[in-house]
Design a protein around this motif. Sequence first.
Motif, PDB file in Angstrom:
ATOM      1  N   ALA A 190       0.866  -1.192   0.000  1.00  0.00           N
ATOM      2  CA  ALA A 190       0.000   0.000   0.000  1.00  0.00           C
ATOM      3  C   ALA A 190       0.897   1.235   0.000  1.00  0.00           C
ATOM      4  N   ILE A 191       0.326   2.337  -0.481  1.00  0.00           N
ATOM      5  CA  ILE A 191       1.044   3.616  -0.503  1.00  0.00           C
ATOM      6  C   ILE A 191       0.536   4.479   0.649  1.00  0.00           C
ATOM      7  N   ALA A 192       1.440   5.262   1.264  1.00  0.00           N
ATOM      8  CA  ALA A 192       0.988   6.281   2.231  1.00  0.00           C
ATOM      9  C   ALA A 192       1.614   7.610   1.846  1.00  0.00           C
ATOM     10  N   HIS A 193       0.778   8.635   1.783  1.00  0.00           N
ATOM     11  CA  HIS A 193       1.302   9.981   1.506  1.00  0.00           C
ATOM     12  C   HIS A 193       0.916  10.906   2.656  1.00  0.00           C
ATOM     13  N   CYS A 194       1.885  11.670   3.136  1.00  0.00           N
ATOM     14  CA  CYS A 194       1.648  12.578   4.263  1.00  0.00           C
ATOM     15  C   CYS A 194       1.636  14.014   3.770  1.00  0.00           C
ATOM     16  N   ASP A 195       0.535  14.672   4.044  1.00  0.00           N
ATOM     17  CA  ASP A 195       0.411  16.082   3.647  1.00  0.00           C
ATOM     18  C   ASP A 195       0.656  16.953   4.882  1.00  0.00           C
ATOM     19  N   THR A 219      -3.281  13.759   6.565  1.00  0.00           N
ATOM     20  CA  THR A 219      -3.090  15.208   6.620  1.00  0.00           C
ATOM     21  C   THR A 219      -2.758  15.613   8.045  1.00  0.00           C
ATOM     22  N   ALA A 220      -1.709  16.409   8.197  1.00  0.00           N
ATOM     23  CA  ALA A 220      -1.293  16.838   9.543  1.00  0.00           C
ATOM     24  C   ALA A 220      -2.399  17.678  10.169  1.00  0.00           C
ATOM     25  N   ALA A 259       9.718  18.253  13.520  1.00  0.00           N
ATOM     26  CA  ALA A 259       8.347  17.991  13.978  1.00  0.00           C
ATOM     27  C   ALA A 259       7.569  17.262  12.881  1.00  0.00           C
ATOM     28  N   ALA A 260       7.808  17.658  11.625  1.00  0.00           N
ATOM     29  CA  ALA A 260       7.116  17.019  10.501  1.00  0.00           C
ATOM     30  C   ALA A 260       7.500  15.546  10.429  1.00  0.00           C
ATOM     31  N   TYR A 275       6.462   9.714  10.982  1.00  0.00           N
ATOM     32  CA  TYR A 275       6.758   8.344  11.423  1.00  0.00           C
ATOM     33  C   TYR A 275       5.688   7.829  12.391  1.00  0.00           C
ATOM     34  N   GLN A 276       5.166   8.730  13.221  1.00  0.00           N
ATOM     35  CA  GLN A 276       4.124   8.325  14.167  1.00  0.00           C
ATOM     36  C   GLN A 276       2.884   7.816  13.419  1.00  0.00           C
TER      37      GLN A 276
END
Length: 344
Positions: free
Chosen positions: A59-64, A93-94, A103-104, A109-110
Amino acid sequence: MASQTPWTDVHAKVHISLRSRNLLPSGEGLLVAVSGGQDSMCLIRLLLDLQEKWNWRIAIAHCDHQWRRDSVANADYIEQLGKIWQVPCYRLTAPQIPKTEAAAREWRYQVLGEIAQTDNYGYVVTGHTKSDRAETLLYNLIRGSGADGLSSLVWSRPIFGRETETKPILVRPLLEITRKETGEFCQQRDLPIWEDSTNTDVSYARNRIRHQLIPELENKFNPKVEQALAQTAELLRADVEYLEQQADELYRVAIASAPCNNGYRVNRHQLKSAPLALQRRVMRRLLEEVLRKGTNFEQIEKLTRLISAPNRSQSDPFPGGAIAQVEGEWIWLKFPPQVGDEAN
Ligand SMILES: Nc1ncnc2c1ncn2[C@@H]1O[C@H](COP(=O)(O)OP(=O)(O)OP(=O)(O)O)[C@@H](O)[C@H]1O
């Protein structure tokens, strides 16, 4: 699918790294962190190409992080790719815009770790390359790091805690591949890259290392400097692993098993005969345990000096107010009693 895929040097190198280091075992679930940049685009394409051989669930994960104006479009793009490639895609999304890169990263990672745990992906995979490894070494060298910092970009580590086998495990399969190679791979495969405008901003130290320091070193000292620095990181990592094992054992015998009397105690006797490298490692670990955060060189030295200090010597306060004091064969690390604490 695999039969139509051109097999390149990059496929071969990654396949060999995966096999020789047993990084991503067959049949496992992989959550692949994709920013849209050339490294993670190369990573996801490679893993999909190799999927048939290894039988992974991907699966893909993208963090905005909501940092850039185009961040929603970037996330849309990754989601679209997931659809085209028929790979499930998590879009994260953060909740608040992170203030710093650190922090990002921590948030990233969390959340990646939490999703992996909840949806049963044993591995979170990132696109860090050999070039990142060289840059990380230089970045930490300039800041005065020890061997741990210089070799901090490791092939694999648990996302949460210290136990090496605990899943989810973070894996970086591209540490043998340079950024030049990921760029060429994306070009050959016609993979559209989402350029991150902040990558060229030389007000960030990291970018100055990438765009100014490394080219200068290549031109004036060693055209293969990336390779050389990555090799140093690899050598140091093995030394660090050995030292950490030794420090584990020493920690177990030298530190009283549980905090007692509002503090922790360390047996000086056990530490005195140990090499300085291990003394420092044990003290660093103790401080991390007590202070619940990272420590610095001065704090570790302050505590280490007490190993051979006269009886009744004491340190000035550590953050949070804890003080270390020598009592015979013990060093006590104690917090001052809080108002309302029972006397004991
Ligand atoms: N926004 C993002 N969404 C998903 N994955 C990301 C994102 N940003 C970075 N990554 C993952 O992390 C890898 C390294 O990216 P980058 O070097 O920009 O991060 P970094 O903050 O320097 O990471 P680190 O501190 O772990 O070195 C990428 O190849 C990708 O796998």
